[in-house]
Design a protein around this motif. Structure first.
Motif, PDB file in Angstrom:
ATOM      1  N   LYS A  49       0.341  -7.727   3.536  1.00  0.00           N
ATOM      2  CA  LYS A  49       1.356  -6.911   2.869  1.00  0.00           C
ATOM      3  C   LYS A  49       2.414  -6.378   3.841  1.00  0.00           C
ATOM      4  CE  LYS A  49      -0.325  -7.307  -1.230  1.00  0.00           C
ATOM      5  NZ  LYS A  49       0.402  -8.109  -2.242  1.00  0.00           N
TER       6      LYS A  49
ATOM      7  N   PRO B 167       0.813  -1.229   0.000  1.00  0.00           N
ATOM      8  CA  PRO B 167       0.000   0.000   0.000  1.00  0.00           C
ATOM      9  C   PRO B 167       0.842   1.273   0.000  1.00  0.00           C
ATOM     10  CG  PRO B 167      -0.827  -1.583   1.614  1.00  0.00           C
ATOM     11  CD  PRO B 167       0.472  -2.130   1.112  1.00  0.00           C
TER      12      PRO B 167
ATOM     13  N   SER C  47       1.072  -0.608   6.393  1.00  0.00           N
ATOM     14  CA  SER C  47       0.754  -1.783   5.577  1.00  0.00           C
ATOM     15  C   SER C  47      -0.090  -2.785   6.353  1.00  0.00           C
ATOM     16  CB  SER C  47       2.045  -2.461   5.101  1.00  0.00           C
ATOM     17  OG  SER C  47       2.818  -1.596   4.322  1.00  0.00           O
TER      18      SER C  47
ATOM     19  N   VAL D 210      -3.757  -1.506   6.647  1.00  0.00           N
ATOM     20  CA  VAL D 210      -4.452  -1.377   5.370  1.00  0.00           C
ATOM     21  C   VAL D 210      -4.677  -2.746   4.748  1.00  0.00           C
ATOM     22  CG1 VAL D 210      -4.339  -0.438   3.025  1.00  0.00           C
ATOM     23  CG2 VAL D 210      -3.563   0.941   4.947  1.00  0.00           C
ATOM     24  N   ASP D 211      -3.626  -3.567   4.749  1.00  0.00           N
ATOM     25  CA  ASP D 211      -3.694  -4.918   4.175  1.00  0.00           C
ATOM     26  C   ASP D 211      -2.689  -5.791   4.933  1.00  0.00           C
ATOM     27  OD1 ASP D 211      -3.992  -7.149   2.653  1.00  0.00           O
ATOM     28  OD2 ASP D 211      -3.351  -6.256   0.758  1.00  0.00           O
TER      29      ASP D 211
END
Length: 373
Positions: A270, A232, A263, A266-267
């Motif tokens: 990742k 991200p 990261s 957000v995800d």
């Protein structure tokens, strides 16, 4: 000389005036920094392309303008977009610690992971508050940095013009400096002072030019690899890694924290990808890029590096962490040269030399060369 004395007296009797004086001289200070960094590029063009100094200055300034233009029109908009997205993500309440930790616990069947997840879930409210605060502070810092760049456009433009005149009149400025030192110091002290400035110039140029180039390459590599592996906000995250890479030892660690943190929320998968990429890039930098670009001109043991970064950071923040290493190397070099001269005068120059780390390295290199022959 009278002006300098007046400035010193003003600072002593009115400490608050220091900030005003620094603000007044900011364009000159920035110009000096730009000229100092560009001078190596000018010298490179003069040496390799066989051009005159004015032509070398023109080429160096054109390259700098090109880099600034690319950053302003291509990189900055992407970074601003990333910062806005992060702030919207945080302000929108999308950081659900409970959901993220529950998902990770369900995907990874490991007792340590389960224990850590249970602990986080028990303190989910406080953890969520801390994380949101940290992310919000990070976003605010980055936003202030970007808006600050825009507000200082006039100062930067003025500094760029002054920098050109500094580069053109380099020999005249240096000659006046040497005359000043020779006028106010006796011959012996003047030689020592000029020698110290010469050593400082070699050490600082080697470190700053090399480290800035090295960090730029690391940042570009991280942006590209982050983008390929869909980490991200790749432009912003890669820029953060490159920026903090300028700080020896601690820089990569400091830079990786916000990257992995953002990261993760957000995800989450990742975050591990980002961590692996950072580790691989840092190994590449430590074993290949840094030795070739920065070289061994400022090489000191980890003890001196860690000490200089820690003390410099405590005293002067990020600038102190960056400049701490060359300052310590300079002091160490001058002190060692003075000690060597005193020992030679006393006829005991070989005292404890066999226990010095540098001497041991030299002996090892000689042994390797003999084996190769």
């Amino acid at each position: 000389m009278l002006l300098l004395a007046m400035i010193v007296l003003l600072i002593v009797f009115n400490p608050g005036s220091l900030g005003w004086i620094i603000d007044a001289f900011k364009p000159v200070i920035y110009a000096l920094i730009i000229a100092y960094l560009l001078d190596s590029l000018v010298a490179f063009f003069m040496r390799r392309l066989k051009v005159r100094r004015t032509q070398g200055i023109f080429l160096a300034c054109i390259i700098l303008i090109g880099i600034i233009g690319t950053v302003v029109y291509e990189v900055v908009p992407r970074i601003v977009e990333n910062i806005n997205n992060i702030m919207n993500f945080i302000m929108g309440g999308n950081v659900d610690v409970v959901q993220i930790v529950t998902n990770i616990k369900g995907k990874i069947d490991h007792p340590y992971v389960a224990y850590a997840a249970d602990y986080i879930l028990e303190a989910s409210e406080s953890v969520t508050g801390i994380i949101n605060t940290l992310l919000l502070q990070l976003s605010n810092i980055l936003m202030r940095l970007v808006t600050g760049i825009g507000s200082k456009t006039f100062t930067v433009a003025t500094s760029f013009i002054i920098n050109i005149y500094m580069l053109v009149e380099k020999e005249d400025i240096l000659a006046r400096g040497r005359r000043f030192i020779s006028a106010y110091f006796d011959e012996k002290k003047a030689k020592k002072t000029l020698h110290a400035f010469s050593r400082a110039n070699a050490i600082f140029k080697s470190f700053l030019n090399g480290k800035l180039l090295d960090s730029a390459i690391v940042g570009i590599i991280c942006v590209i690899v982050f983008y390929v592996f869909k980490v991200p906000y790749a432009p912003l995250m890669g820029t953060i890694i490159g920026f903090f890479n300028v700080i020896p030892y601690f820089g990569p660690i400091i830079g990786s924290v916000p990257v992995i943190l953002v990261s993760f929320f957000v995800d989450p998968p990742k975050a591990l990808t980002a961590l692996l990429i950072i580790l691989v890039v840092q190994q590449l930098d430590a074993n290949l890029l840094d030795p070739r670009i920065v070289g061994n001109n400022v090489g000191v043991s980890p003890f001196w590096i860690i000490t200089s970064v820690t003390v410099g950071g405590n005293l002067f923040g990020v600038p102190g962490m960056v400049l701490g290493v060359p300052v310590v190397v300079l002091i160490k070099t001058i002190v060692e040269e003075s000690v060597e001269m005193r020992l030679i005068e006393k006829g005991i120059c070989d005292l404890e030399k066999e226990n010095l780390k540098e001497e041991k390295k030299k002996k090892e290199k000689k042994k390797v060369k003999k084996k190769m022959l």
